[in-house]
Design an enzyme around this catalytic site. Structure first.
Site, PDB file in Angstrom:
ATOM      1  N   GLU A 273       0.832  -1.218   0.000  1.00  0.00           N
ATOM      2  CA  GLU A 273       0.000   0.000   0.000  1.00  0.00           C
ATOM      3  C   GLU A 273       0.861   1.260   0.000  1.00  0.00           C
ATOM      4  OE1 GLU A 273      -2.084  -0.465   3.699  1.00  0.00           O
ATOM      5  OE2 GLU A 273      -3.443  -1.963   2.913  1.00  0.00           O
ATOM      6  N   PRO A 274       1.746   1.417  -0.980  1.00  0.00           N
ATOM      7  CA  PRO A 274       2.603   2.610  -0.954  1.00  0.00           C
ATOM      8  C   PRO A 274       1.837   3.876  -1.302  1.00  0.00           C
ATOM      9  CG  PRO A 274       3.006   1.357  -2.959  1.00  0.00           C
ATOM     10  CD  PRO A 274       1.996   0.578  -2.160  1.00  0.00           C
ATOM     11  N   GLY A 275       2.140   4.943  -0.637  1.00  0.00           N
ATOM     12  CA  GLY A 275       1.548   6.239  -0.945  1.00  0.00           C
ATOM     13  C   GLY A 275       2.659   7.237  -1.212  1.00  0.00           C
ATOM     14  N   ARG A 276       3.399   7.537  -0.137  1.00  0.00           N
ATOM     15  CA  ARG A 276       4.437   8.568  -0.199  1.00  0.00           C
ATOM     16  C   ARG A 276       5.475   8.298  -1.287  1.00  0.00           C
ATOM     17  NH1 ARG A 276       5.808  11.587   4.382  1.00  0.00           N
ATOM     18  NH2 ARG A 276       4.896   9.952   5.669  1.00  0.00           N
ATOM     19  N   ARG A 319       2.679  19.893   6.518  1.00  0.00           N
ATOM     20  CA  ARG A 319       3.685  18.963   7.053  1.00  0.00           C
ATOM     21  C   ARG A 319       4.770  19.654   7.892  1.00  0.00           C
ATOM     22  NH1 ARG A 319       6.641  15.883   4.857  1.00  0.00           N
ATOM     23  NH2 ARG A 319       6.176  14.061   6.116  1.00  0.00           N
ATOM     24  N   TYR A 323       4.592  18.254  11.638  1.00  0.00           N
ATOM     25  CA  TYR A 323       5.606  17.245  11.988  1.00  0.00           C
ATOM     26  C   TYR A 323       7.009  17.829  12.053  1.00  0.00           C
ATOM     27  CZ  TYR A 323       1.877  14.501   9.717  1.00  0.00           C
ATOM     28  OH  TYR A 323       0.680  13.967   9.314  1.00  0.00           O
ATOM     29  N   CYS A 349      -2.210  33.522  10.293  1.00  0.00           N
ATOM     30  CA  CYS A 349      -1.961  34.180  11.578  1.00  0.00           C
ATOM     31  C   CYS A 349      -1.621  33.173  12.661  1.00  0.00           C
ATOM     32  CB  CYS A 349      -3.172  35.010  11.961  1.00  0.00           C
ATOM     33  SG  CYS A 349      -3.464  36.259  10.726  1.00  0.00           S
ATOM     34  N   GLU A 350      -0.495  32.519  12.515  1.00  0.00           N
ATOM     35  CA  GLU A 350       0.017  31.569  13.512  1.00  0.00           C
ATOM     36  C   GLU A 350       1.529  31.553  13.377  1.00  0.00           C
ATOM     37  OE1 GLU A 350      -1.498  28.171  14.884  1.00  0.00           O
ATOM     38  OE2 GLU A 350      -3.494  28.345  13.998  1.00  0.00           O
TER      39      GLU A 350
HETATM   40  N1  LLP Z   1      -1.554   1.909   4.534  1.00  0.00           N
HETATM   41  C1  LLP Z   1      -2.029   2.347   5.714  1.00  0.00           C
HETATM   42  C2  LLP Z   1      -2.951   1.509   6.471  1.00  0.00           C
HETATM   43  C3  LLP Z   1      -1.641   3.606   6.189  1.00  0.00           C
HETATM   44  O1  LLP Z   1      -2.112   4.025   7.350  1.00  0.00           O
HETATM   45  C4  LLP Z   1      -0.746   4.413   5.431  1.00  0.00           C
HETATM   46  C5  LLP Z   1      -0.334   5.730   5.896  1.00  0.00           C
HETATM   47  C6  LLP Z   1      -0.296   3.912   4.191  1.00  0.00           C
HETATM   48  C7  LLP Z   1      -0.711   2.650   3.782  1.00  0.00           C
HETATM   49  C8  LLP Z   1       0.612   4.686   3.290  1.00  0.00           C
HETATM   50  O2  LLP Z   1       1.889   4.812   3.840  1.00  0.00           O
HETATM   51  P1  LLP Z   1       3.102   5.424   2.960  1.00  0.00           P
HETATM   52  O3  LLP Z   1       3.416   4.479   1.831  1.00  0.00           O
HETATM   53  O4  LLP Z   1       2.660   6.734   2.444  1.00  0.00           O
HETATM   54  O5  LLP Z   1       4.231   5.540   3.919  1.00  0.00           O
HETATM   55  N2  LLP Z   1       0.403  12.620   6.958  1.00  0.00           N
HETATM   56  C9  LLP Z   1       1.653  11.978   7.255  1.00  0.00           C
HETATM   57  C10 LLP Z   1       1.659  10.526   6.843  1.00  0.00           C
HETATM   58  C11 LLP Z   1       0.554   9.702   7.467  1.00  0.00           C
HETATM   59  C12 LLP Z   1       0.571   8.281   7.028  1.00  0.00           C
HETATM   60  C13 LLP Z   1      -0.627   7.546   7.508  1.00  0.00           C
HETATM   61  N3  LLP Z   1      -0.764   6.231   6.996  1.00  0.00           N
HETATM   62  C14 LLP Z   1       2.780  12.744   6.599  1.00  0.00           C
HETATM   63  O6  LLP Z   1       2.518  13.769   5.966  1.00  0.00           O
HETATM   64  O7  LLP Z   1       3.949  12.390   6.759  1.00  0.00           O
END
Ligand code: LLP
Length: 425
Positions: A273-276, A319, A323, A349-350
């Protein structure tokens, strides 16, 4: 690797000068590269070639419908965590049998929606949820395909807000309690157990946490099978971290080299499940310098500090504020002017409204464009209307062409859905 590079001191997105896009669409805006998205997705696909697998892009990183269509066209699945994300994934043409649904708080309405759609599986996070899904599936005369999200208690060594696999986190079921939960699930008539899910955190820049947690999950899968519980899918959760600054995260091929031997002979379908790592470096946030303000150091030997006040803020890209995340800030037109210690700050305004702090940046002038790098993941999706700022536009570049894939919001959008009660009219 990405497709935002300098040619003759000008920043380009693929073959388009970023300046040209900003002049046409205005700022602030997000710019995405088609090539980079595709290359990142293909890196996973190629790395796991030969192993039955599905890459389920995590929509929370970037859910622009055109980006989803781009991924869908190339065979990508989806990891969704809300009814809204499920709706978008389906709308983009991602087949339901490639959609997994996680999240600790799925509502009844969302469960119905996913059952009707016929998704690959629910990643369930509690026994209460398990009972609810069973009950709802029964009512709809369906069998709900499920996996249990287990918490393997592995430290991903990342920011505490994005680390999810430790015992104290709200996610999943402690791995040592998993067998009992699976036995319960096995007794529920409207559930069909398909697999195990785990996700230990995000922005992980080493292989070890993936290997350690997967080992625990495979051990569990074997135990479950010995109890007659069918485990066909292992869902590894999110993907690799990305270079924001000086990080050197592994390539998907290194990840596959480390984990495929663990899966060998197990007859498992792997889900990632890659996102980033697909979206992060495929996007930048482009903003214009509004004003400059110099503060002299409070001590004689302290350097002066420049506040570079831009037209993008924490509502657009949260971000850094949330973080303390590092995003590289680059000039859209390079210059050789003196370097000054600068804070790049927004108009909100922060005091927490900054995109970069204490950076040595070449002197900029009013009207210059800056590119905040690595903003394609968790950028627009986390943006808001705070300070009643319309959300930014999004642009997709492909080769020498660019396309507005979301228009900038207008003031009309700020009151869309609002209602004024009679007594205030
Ligand atoms: N699967 C599940 C169940 C997740 O909770 C997440 C991310 C992913 C996959 C995707 O993970 P990745 O491949 O992107 O590492 N807003 C934060 C990141 C929160 C991630 C939450 N879960 C940021 O901006 O760093």
């Amino acid at each position: 690797m990405h497709d935002f590079t300098y040619k003759n001191s000008e920043l380009y997105a693929e073959a388009v000068p970023v300046r040209k896009i900003a002049e046409s669409v205005g700022t602030p805006l997000y710019v995405y590269s088609h090539n980079t998205f595709l290359r990142h997705f293909n890196a996973y696909r190629n790395a796991f070639d030969g192993q039955p697998h599905t890459i389920c892009f995590a929509l929370k990183a970037n859910s622009n419908i055109s980006i989803l269509k781009l991924l869908a066209k190339n065979g990508c699945g989806a990891d969704v965590v809300s009814g809204g994300e499920l709706h978008l994934a389906l709308k983009a043409g991602i087949p339901p049998e490639k959609i997994v649904y996680a999240g600790v708080g799925k509502t009844e309405q969302e469960i119905v929606q996913a059952l009707r759609a016929g998704i690959l599986m629910f990643n369930m996070e509690s026994s209460d949820e398990m009972l609810a899904i069973n009950e709802i599936a029964g009512r709809l005369k369906k069998k709900a395909p499920v996996a249990l999200r287990v918490n393997p208690d592995i430290d991903p060594e990342t920011h505490p807000y994005i680390s999810t696999g430790l015992k104290e986190s709200k996610f999943g079921i402690p791995i040592e309690e998993a067998l009992e939960h699976y036995k319960l699930a096995g007794k529920l008539p409207h559930l069909e157990i398909r697999g195990i899910h785990k996700h230990i955190g995000s922005q992980i820049t080493t292989i070890k946490p993936f290997v350690d947690s997967l080992q625990k999950v495979i051990l569990l899968a074997k135990t479950l099978r010995s109890h007659g519980i069918a485990i066909n899918y292992i869902d590894m959760g999110g993907g690799l971290g990305i270079p924001y600054n000086n990080e050197h995260p592994p390539h998907p091929s290194e990840l596959s080299k480390a984990i495929l031997p663990l899966l060998k002979g197990g007859n498992f379908n792997l889900i990632l499940e890659p996102g980033r790592s697909i979206a992060g470096n495929a996007g930048i946030f482009v903003t214009r310098v509004l004003y400059l303000k110099k503060h002299l150091g409070s001590e004689p030997d302290q350097p002066e500090k420049m506040f570079v006040i831009i037209d993008g803020g924490m509502n657009d890209l949260i971000r850094p504020s949330l973080y303390n995340a590092y995003h590289n800030v680059l000039p859209v037109k390079q210059n050789n002017r003196r370097k000054v210690i600068s804070d790049v700050v927004g108009p909100i305004c922060e005091s927490g409204d900054f995109l970069a702090k204490n950076r040595k940046l070449n002197t900029v002038s009013r009207g210059d464009l800056l590119a905040v790098m690595s903003a394609g993941a968790y950028g627009f999706t986390m943006s808001s209307n705070y300070n009643s700022r319309p959300r930014a536009a999004e642009v997709l570049v492909k080769g020498s062409k660019f396309y507005v894939v979301r228009e900038r919001e207008t003031y009309k959008d700020l009151i869309r859905g609002s209602k004024i009660p009679e007594f205030l009219k």
